[in-house]
Design a protein around this motif. Structure first.
Motif, PDB file in Angstrom:
ATOM      1  N   LEU A  78      92.156   7.655 -58.588  1.00  0.00           N
ATOM      2  CA  LEU A  78      92.723   8.326 -59.822  1.00  0.00           C
ATOM      3  C   LEU A  78      94.296   7.665 -59.841  1.00  0.00           C
ATOM      4  O   LEU A  78      94.721   7.581 -61.043  1.00  0.00           O
ATOM      5  CB  LEU A  78      92.766   9.919 -59.361  1.00  0.00           C
ATOM      6  CG  LEU A  78      93.036  10.514 -60.813  1.00  0.00           C
ATOM      7  CD1 LEU A  78      92.590  10.294 -61.872  1.00  0.00           C
ATOM      8  CD2 LEU A  78      93.074  12.029 -60.596  1.00  0.00           C
ATOM      9  N   VAL A  79      94.944   7.744 -58.670  1.00  0.00           N
ATOM     10  CA  VAL A  79      96.330   7.133 -58.542  1.00  0.00           C
ATOM     11  C   VAL A  79      96.376   5.804 -59.202  1.00  0.00           C
ATOM     12  O   VAL A  79      97.102   5.425 -60.013  1.00  0.00           O
ATOM     13  CB  VAL A  79      96.886   7.237 -57.256  1.00  0.00           C
ATOM     14  CG1 VAL A  79      98.146   6.450 -57.336  1.00  0.00           C
ATOM     15  CG2 VAL A  79      97.152   8.649 -56.638  1.00  0.00           C
ATOM     16  N   GLU A  80      95.211   4.981 -59.130  1.00  0.00           N
ATOM     17  CA  GLU A  80      95.288   3.633 -59.685  1.00  0.00           C
ATOM     18  C   GLU A  80      95.091   3.810 -61.082  1.00  0.00           C
ATOM     19  O   GLU A  80      95.729   2.873 -61.931  1.00  0.00           O
ATOM     20  CB  GLU A  80      94.032   2.817 -59.026  1.00  0.00           C
ATOM     21  CG  GLU A  80      94.068   2.331 -57.611  1.00  0.00           C
ATOM     22  CD  GLU A  80      92.942   1.638 -57.240  1.00  0.00           C
ATOM     23  OE1 GLU A  80      91.890   1.520 -57.932  1.00  0.00           O
ATOM     24  OE2 GLU A  80      92.959   0.993 -56.190  1.00  0.00           O
ATOM     25  N   LEU A  81      94.176   4.437 -61.722  1.00  0.00           N
ATOM     26  CA  LEU A  81      94.152   5.039 -63.123  1.00  0.00           C
ATOM     27  C   LEU A  81      95.503   5.454 -63.580  1.00  0.00           C
ATOM     28  O   LEU A  81      95.856   4.918 -64.733  1.00  0.00           O
ATOM     29  CB  LEU A  81      92.951   6.073 -63.442  1.00  0.00           C
ATOM     30  CG  LEU A  81      91.574   5.732 -63.053  1.00  0.00           C
ATOM     31  CD1 LEU A  81      90.776   6.770 -63.302  1.00  0.00           C
ATOM     32  CD2 LEU A  81      91.224   4.391 -63.663  1.00  0.00           C
ATOM     33  N   ILE A  82      96.162   6.147 -63.034  1.00  0.00           N
ATOM     34  CA  ILE A  82      97.469   6.818 -63.499  1.00  0.00           C
ATOM     35  C   ILE A  82      98.444   5.706 -63.590  1.00  0.00           C
ATOM     36  O   ILE A  82      99.289   5.466 -64.535  1.00  0.00           O
ATOM     37  CB  ILE A  82      97.949   7.884 -62.603  1.00  0.00           C
ATOM     38  CG1 ILE A  82      97.010   9.148 -62.876  1.00  0.00           C
ATOM     39  CG2 ILE A  82      99.343   8.228 -62.964  1.00  0.00           C
ATOM     40  CD1 ILE A  82      97.359  10.126 -61.881  1.00  0.00           C
ATOM     41  N   ASP A  83      98.484   4.882 -62.326  1.00  0.00           N
ATOM     42  CA  ASP A  83      99.400   3.650 -62.361  1.00  0.00           C
ATOM     43  C   ASP A  83      98.977   2.570 -63.540  1.00  0.00           C
ATOM     44  O   ASP A  83     100.353   2.362 -64.388  1.00  0.00           O
ATOM     45  CB  ASP A  83      99.181   2.762 -61.166  1.00  0.00           C
ATOM     46  CG  ASP A  83      99.644   3.405 -59.789  1.00  0.00           C
ATOM     47  OD1 ASP A  83     100.527   4.197 -60.004  1.00  0.00           O
ATOM     48  OD2 ASP A  83      99.094   3.164 -58.770  1.00  0.00           O
TER      49      ASP A  83
END
Length: 301
Positions: A78-83
């Motif tokens: 999810l952090v990758e998606l937010i990034d």
């Protein structure tokens, strides 16, 4: 080991079924009427189409993340998606992540999640970390060894495993007073060692968690709020544990409430609340709301 994992998965699936009894996750159930006839309850109506216009703070894009429950793998995804999403924001926009609590329990990567947060890995997002009822349970266990048995029954066992501890087998201790005394002693041992070996940075992080957070037209909280009561008069226990009284009420709060705590089949949104707990520990769906200006959008693994 495979059989043990299978039993754990079965137990988690049953627990998830119990947890999703509220709001839009209620599936068809058969009830017996007074006359002995079977009555099929209809599926609940879909949530109304939101019409309320809410706004994030000027120049800030907020990402609110639902219950993680020890799924470090999903958190990183999810952090990758937010990034990737944050990279598309207008120049000068501040991106901030707000985590809604329940970082631990039920998932076997609970320690990894706390280590990730406590390490400052997400400091670039000026993160806000809220307190969930499961973090409250861990902190209570640090003070009360007798609470270990109860905590283990609703997810604490997986957290203890992630820190290298095996919870005592309580069911096997019910056949005699001697075995019950041995189980209490075993919990005392786990409690003593857990207190000694819990990293100081983890404890500092857990003790720093907030009950709620307000930004723009949004109020972020783990479980919800008690209807009819002002924010300054809300009890922390309600913010961490409330369900039906909050979910089933229809009165709007001054802020749109963004919360987790109650697993649902999908992200829930109406003019009162946005529910972001999509049962990540079992479903593989960790969800986030993206709040920018008056826009509301969602990300999910």
């Amino acid at each position: 080991m495979a059989n043990r994992r299978g039993n754990l998965a079965t137990a988690l699936k049953a627990r998830f079924s119990q947890l999703t009894r509220s709001a839009g996750v209620m599936r068809k159930r058969v009830f017996a009427s007074g006359a002995g006839d079977e009555v099929l309850e209809a599926e609940p109506a879909p949530p109304p189409v939101p019409t309320r216009v809410t706004c994030a703070p000027d120049g800030v894009c907020l990402y609110a993340v639902g219950d993680i429950h020890g799924r470090m793998d999903l958190l990183l995804r999810l952090v990758e998606l937010i990034d990737a999403d944050a990279a598309t924001l207008p120049e000068g926009t501040q991106a901030q992540i707000i985590f809604l609590g329940d970082y631990i329990d039920r998932g076997l990567q609970s320690r990894d999640v706390i280590e990730y947060f406590a390490s400052g890995a997400l400091d670039r997002y000026n993160p806000v970390y809220l307190l969930g009822n499961h973090e409250e349970a861990l902190l209570r266990f640090r003070q009360e060894p007798s609470f270990g048995k109860q905590w283990a029954q609703f997810g604490g066992a997986e957290t203890l495993y992630s820190y290298g501890f095996a919870p005592p087998n309580v069911r096997a201790s019910l056949s005699s007073h001697e075995e019950m005394a041995a189980a209490r002693a075993a919990w005392e041992k786990v409690w003593t060692e857990f207190r000694a070996r819990l990293p100081e940075s983890h404890l500092t992080f857990l003790e720093s968690l907030k009950a709620c957070h307000v930004a723009g037209d949004y109020l972020f909280v783990h479980a919800g709020l008690r209807p009819g009561i002002g924010l300054s008069e809300q009890m922390e226990r309600d913010m961490l544990w409330i369900r039906d009284e909050f979910l089933h009420d229809r009165t709007q709060f001054p802020h749109l409430v963004v919360h987790g705590h109650t697993p649902e089949d999908a992200i829930y949104r109406d003019d009162r609340r946005i529910g972001l707990d999509t049962g990540a520990f079992l479903t593989g769906r960790l969800s986030a709301a993206r709040l920018f200006g008056t826009d509301v959008a969602f990300l999910s693994t």
